[in-house]
Write a protein that holds these residues in place. Structure first.
Motif, short mmCIF file in Angstrom:
data_model
loop_
_atom_site.label_atom_id
_atom_site.label_comp_id
_atom_site.label_asym_id
_atom_site.label_seq_id
_atom_site.Cartn_x
_atom_site.Cartn_y
_atom_site.Cartn_z
N ASP A 1 8.40 86.18 105.85
CA ASP A 1 8.47 85.97 107.29
C ASP A 1 7.60 84.82 107.77
OD1 ASP A 1 5.96 87.04 106.93
OD2 ASP A 1 6.27 88.79 108.22
N GLY A 2 7.02 84.07 106.84
CA GLY A 2 6.21 82.92 107.20
C GLY A 2 4.82 83.24 107.70
N LYS A 3 4.44 84.50 107.70
CA LYS A 3 3.12 84.87 108.21
C LYS A 3 2.01 84.64 107.20
CE LYS A 3 2.67 87.08 111.70
NZ LYS A 3 2.44 86.71 113.11
N LEU A 4 2.32 84.87 105.93
CA LEU A 4 1.32 84.78 104.86
C LEU A 4 1.92 83.97 103.71
CD1 LEU A 4 0.38 88.54 105.05
CD2 LEU A 4 -1.11 86.66 105.75
N VAL A 5 1.40 82.76 103.54
CA VAL A 5 2.00 81.84 102.57
C VAL A 5 0.95 81.31 101.61
CG1 VAL A 5 3.35 79.75 102.26
CG2 VAL A 5 3.72 81.15 104.30
N LEU A 6 1.19 81.52 100.32
CA LEU A 6 0.32 81.00 99.27
C LEU A 6 0.78 79.59 98.91
CD1 LEU A 6 0.33 84.14 96.95
CD2 LEU A 6 -1.69 83.26 98.15
N VAL A 7 -0.18 78.72 98.62
CA VAL A 7 0.15 77.37 98.12
C VAL A 7 -0.74 77.05 96.93
CG1 VAL A 7 0.90 76.51 100.37
CG2 VAL A 7 -1.50 76.22 99.68
N GLY A 8 -0.27 76.20 96.05
CA GLY A 8 -1.03 75.82 94.88
C GLY A 8 -2.15 74.84 95.22
N LEU A 9 -3.34 75.11 94.66
CA LEU A 9 -4.50 74.22 94.83
C LEU A 9 -5.16 73.98 93.47
CD1 LEU A 9 -6.18 75.74 98.03
CD2 LEU A 9 -4.84 73.64 97.90
N PRO A 10 -4.42 73.51 92.49
CA PRO A 10 -5.00 73.33 91.16
C PRO A 10 -6.09 72.26 91.14
CG PRO A 10 -2.87 72.24 91.30
CD PRO A 10 -3.02 73.05 92.56
N GLY A 11 -7.09 72.49 90.29
CA GLY A 11 -8.19 71.55 90.16
C GLY A 11 -9.48 72.29 89.87
N HIS A 12 -9.91 73.12 90.82
CA HIS A 12 -11.09 73.95 90.58
C HIS A 12 -10.85 74.81 89.35
CE1 HIS A 12 -14.69 76.23 91.40
NE2 HIS A 12 -14.00 77.35 91.50
N THR A 13 -9.69 75.44 89.31
CA THR A 13 -9.12 76.05 88.10
C THR A 13 -7.64 75.68 88.10
OG1 THR A 13 -8.50 78.15 89.15
CG2 THR A 13 -10.72 78.02 88.20
N PRO A 14 -6.96 75.76 86.95
CA PRO A 14 -5.55 75.34 86.88
C PRO A 14 -4.61 76.13 87.78
CG PRO A 14 -6.51 75.40 84.70
CD PRO A 14 -7.51 76.04 85.61
N GLY A 15 -4.94 77.41 88.02
CA GLY A 15 -4.04 78.24 88.81
C GLY A 15 -4.58 78.66 90.16
N SER A 16 -5.52 77.90 90.70
CA SER A 16 -6.07 78.23 92.02
C SER A 16 -5.00 78.16 93.10
CB SER A 16 -7.19 77.25 92.39
OG SER A 16 -8.38 77.50 91.67
N VAL A 17 -5.09 79.08 94.06
CA VAL A 17 -4.18 79.09 95.20
C VAL A 17 -4.97 79.23 96.49
CG1 VAL A 17 -2.23 80.06 93.90
CG2 VAL A 17 -3.81 81.60 95.10
N GLY A 18 -4.35 78.78 97.58
CA GLY A 18 -4.89 79.00 98.91
C GLY A 18 -3.91 79.86 99.69
N LEU A 19 -4.39 80.48 100.77
CA LEU A 19 -3.55 81.37 101.56
C LEU A 19 -3.57 80.97 103.03
CD1 LEU A 19 -1.85 84.00 101.88
CD2 LEU A 19 -4.03 85.21 102.23
N PHE A 20 -2.38 80.65 103.57
CA PHE A 20 -2.23 80.45 105.01
C PHE A 20 -2.03 81.81 105.66
CE2 PHE A 20 -1.25 76.12 103.72
CZ PHE A 20 -1.68 75.35 104.79
N VAL A 21 -2.85 82.10 106.66
CA VAL A 21 -2.71 83.32 107.45
C VAL A 21 -2.31 82.89 108.86
CG1 VAL A 21 -3.85 85.41 108.30
CG2 VAL A 21 -4.51 84.44 106.08
N ASN A 22 -1.04 83.04 109.18
CA ASN A 22 -0.51 82.57 110.46
C ASN A 22 -0.45 83.73 111.45
OD1 ASN A 22 0.02 79.85 109.57
ND2 ASN A 22 1.74 80.67 108.40
N VAL B 1 -9.50 68.02 91.97
CA VAL B 1 -10.16 68.57 93.15
C VAL B 1 -10.22 67.51 94.25
CG1 VAL B 1 -12.33 69.46 94.09
CG2 VAL B 1 -11.51 70.28 91.87
N MET B 2 -10.51 66.27 93.88
CA MET B 2 -10.56 65.20 94.87
C MET B 2 -9.19 64.99 95.52
SD MET B 2 -13.50 64.15 95.55
CE MET B 2 -12.87 62.90 96.65
N LEU B 3 -8.12 65.14 94.76
CA LEU B 3 -6.78 65.05 95.34
C LEU B 3 -6.54 66.17 96.35
CD1 LEU B 3 -4.62 64.14 92.19
CD2 LEU B 3 -5.36 62.62 94.04
N ARG B 4 -7.04 67.38 96.01
CA ARG B 4 -6.89 68.50 96.94
C ARG B 4 -7.70 68.25 98.22
NH1 ARG B 4 -4.39 69.16 92.85
NH2 ARG B 4 -3.08 67.85 94.15
N ILE B 5 -8.87 67.67 98.10
CA ILE B 5 -9.68 67.35 99.28
C ILE B 5 -8.93 66.38 100.18
CG2 ILE B 5 -11.80 66.22 100.08
CD1 ILE B 5 -13.21 67.42 97.61
#
Length: 273
Positions: free
Chosen positions: A175-196, A237-241
């Protein structure tokens, strides 16, 4: 133009569960930081309540944190300090909330320590993160006591669907309320979470991509020793920043929250009220 699905109601509830804290010198948290002032940091678990289910995004420090840290290699143990508060397990029990799962931003100790407290819940990590965690000597912050046989790890893959400038994503409830996205760098499988929560109230939990939100504004990495200790691929990580800088410019309504930045976490708590 019709509104996004996630803007149509306030059905998601966001709560921070503080499980510990540290108070290092600012200079250790980002390149160019001050050696003369402290930077308050926190070890949170994020409780997400949605009509279709409740989960934790990270666990913070669990009930066995002080025992677990003894498994660290000696030099990493010396560099790992924390003041422990009430565990996520105890806080969840006090609230009387039933959880369906735990999703980890990544597998490092200070984010996964509490998984052992929830043996009946699936612990979701990306395929890349599980492979990394099982690699011998992958990181001093990942060690055997975090992954006992009693823990039910469940892997998943992000979809090749762009979301807010990030090429891979996973809409948890569709429903677009909670969306995970990939943030590799800190670790290969790191993710971030949008809380809308609404159009005006959007939170982006970015794990340990940075420790200090000032690093995003300034476009700088962690302190060189910290970076060497914790970041698997500093160049990524610098690319993610840079991606976070672009997001902030493009969507200023999004509150970017590094997990350990106590100031940013407090802002998220206030925004979610």
């Amino acid at each position: 133009m019709s509104l996004p699905v996630w803007s149509q109601n306030e059905s998601v509830k966001f709560t921070v569960l503080k499980t510990g804290s540290i108070d290092p010198l600012e200079a250790t948290t980002l390149q160019g930081g001050s050696w003369f002032k402290r930077f308050p940091m926190t070890h949170p678990a994020f409780l997400i309540e949605h009509p279709k289910g409740n989960f934790l995004f990270d666990t913070g420090l669990g009930t066995k944190a002080k025992e677990q840290v003894q498994d660290m290699v000696w030099w990493a143990r010396l560099a790992t300090e924390f003041n422990q508060d009430v565990s996520a397990l105890e806080q969840i029990k006090e609230k009387g909330i039933k959880l369906d799962r735990i999703i980890l931003s990544h597998a490092h100790f200070d984010h996964s320590s509490g998984v052992v407290d929830f043996p009946d819940l699936p612990i979701e990590v990306t395929v890349e993160e599980m492979a990394f965690a099982k690699t011998k000597d992958a990181s001093a912050a990942i060690f055997p006591s975090l992954f006992p046989e009693t823990v039910q790890f469940k892997t998943y893959e992000l979809e090749a669907k762009e979301y807010e400038g990030f090429p891979k994503s996973r809409d948890i409830y569709g429903d677009g309320k909670l969306v995970l996205v990939g943030l590799p760098g800190h670790t290969p499988g790191s993710v971030g979470l949008f809380v809308n929560l609404s159009i005006e109230k959007r939170i982006f939990l970015v794990g340990d991509t940075v420790w200090n939100a000032d690093a995003i504004e300034q476009g700088v990495p962690k302190f060189w020793f910290s970076k060497k200790f914790v970041d698997n691929k500093p160049d990524e990580v610098m690319l993610r920043i840079q991606e976070l800088q672009a997001l902030q410019k493009r969507s200023p309504e999004v509150l970017i929250v590094p997990s350990h930045d106590a100031r940013s976490v407090a802002k998220a708590m206030e925004l979610a009220k």
